[in-house]
Design an enzyme around this catalytic site. Structure first.
Site, short mmCIF file in Angstrom:
data_model
loop_
_atom_site.label_atom_id
_atom_site.label_comp_id
_atom_site.label_asym_id
_atom_site.label_seq_id
_atom_site.Cartn_x
_atom_site.Cartn_y
_atom_site.Cartn_z
N CYS A 79 0.97 -0.89 -0.40
CA CYS A 79 -0.17 0.20 0.15
C CYS A 79 1.15 1.28 0.24
O CYS A 79 1.78 1.50 -0.26
CB CYS A 79 -1.15 0.01 0.80
N HIS A 186 -4.05 -3.81 -0.64
CA HIS A 186 -3.57 -4.68 1.07
C HIS A 186 -3.79 -6.55 0.31
O HIS A 186 -5.09 -7.01 0.72
CB HIS A 186 -5.15 -4.14 1.75
N GLU A 188 -2.61 -8.49 2.70
CA GLU A 188 -3.57 -9.66 3.63
C GLU A 188 -5.19 -9.43 4.35
O GLU A 188 -5.69 -9.38 4.55
CB GLU A 188 -3.27 -8.91 4.96
#
Length: 220
Positions: A79, A186, A188
């Site tokens: 990011c 992102h 995750e």
């Protein structure tokens, strides 16, 4: 063992938890010596470019990051962390970045080619389009990932852009050169695909790859 750089900004614990789900040992630290010993480093980030660079500079982490990259060990920005890899950003005035990759960070205009406005930030799920082969993308199909950002990378060299998404303009979503990689989204928070991409990064650290080996991996 993967180190997650703690410089006062970023989604540190969500990245750590994602690595734990992959069965990968990871630690969060701002200690230079401990970070140098890691098999790979991750630079997360959420917030303003200038604030992040100020903190990296104040903590001496900018110099440490450059020295680490020169060892040939894998390095990943996520990011804001991906944006920091580039030369500069226009956010809150011109600010120099880490200059590990060529290009600058600019703001979405919010107005398309027809003169109609569109929403900024770019927030939500968007599909990736792969531009070239990379060990980071091996075994991964083009799919949707989760973005939240108002600024995007304008790369000076197209060969550093590994995958793009479209949001009025083509957005560099995955970048890489030698042992330096970045993801604008992102991983995750990006379900199966995000975890696959993180897994590929961790595999590179397991190989103990040097910069020369990255060239060979990307060509196979």
């Amino acid at each position: 063992m993967i180190g997650i750089i703690d410089y006062g900004m970023g989604n540190l614990f969500s990245v750590e938890k994602a690595l734990e789900r992959l069965g990968v040992e990871a630690f969060i630290s701002d200690d230079h010596e401990r970070l140098r010993q890691a098999d790979g480093l991750i630079l997360p980030g959420v917030g303003a470019f200038k604030d992040a660079m100020d903190l990296l500079n104040e903590n001496g982490l900018t110099k440490m990051i450059h020295e680490y990259v020169q060892t040939g060990k894998p390095f990943l920005g996520i990011c804001l962390g991906m944006q920091l890899l580039f030369e500069s950003s226009e956010e809150n005035g011109l600010t120099n970045g880490l200059s590990l990759l060529p290009g600058k960070v600019i703001r979405f205009s919010g107005v398309d080619r027809k003169g109609e406005s569109y929403k900024v930030p770019h927030m939500g799920w968007n599909k990736l389009r792969f531009d070239q082969d990379s060990p980071l993308l091996q075994g991964v199909d083009e799919d949707y990932v989760y973005f939240v950002h108002s600024f995007y990378v304008d790369a000076d060299q197209s060969d550093v852009v590994l995958a793009e998404a479209n949001y009025d303009v083509n957005v560099a979503a995955v970048v890489g050169k030698e042992n330096v990689f970045g993801m604008q989204f992102h991983p995750e928070k990006s379900s199966v695909m995000g975890m696959q991409l993180l897994r590929n990064f961790t595999k590179l650290t397991e190989k103990g790859s040097t910069a020369d080996e990255f060239y060979n991996l990307s060509r196979n």
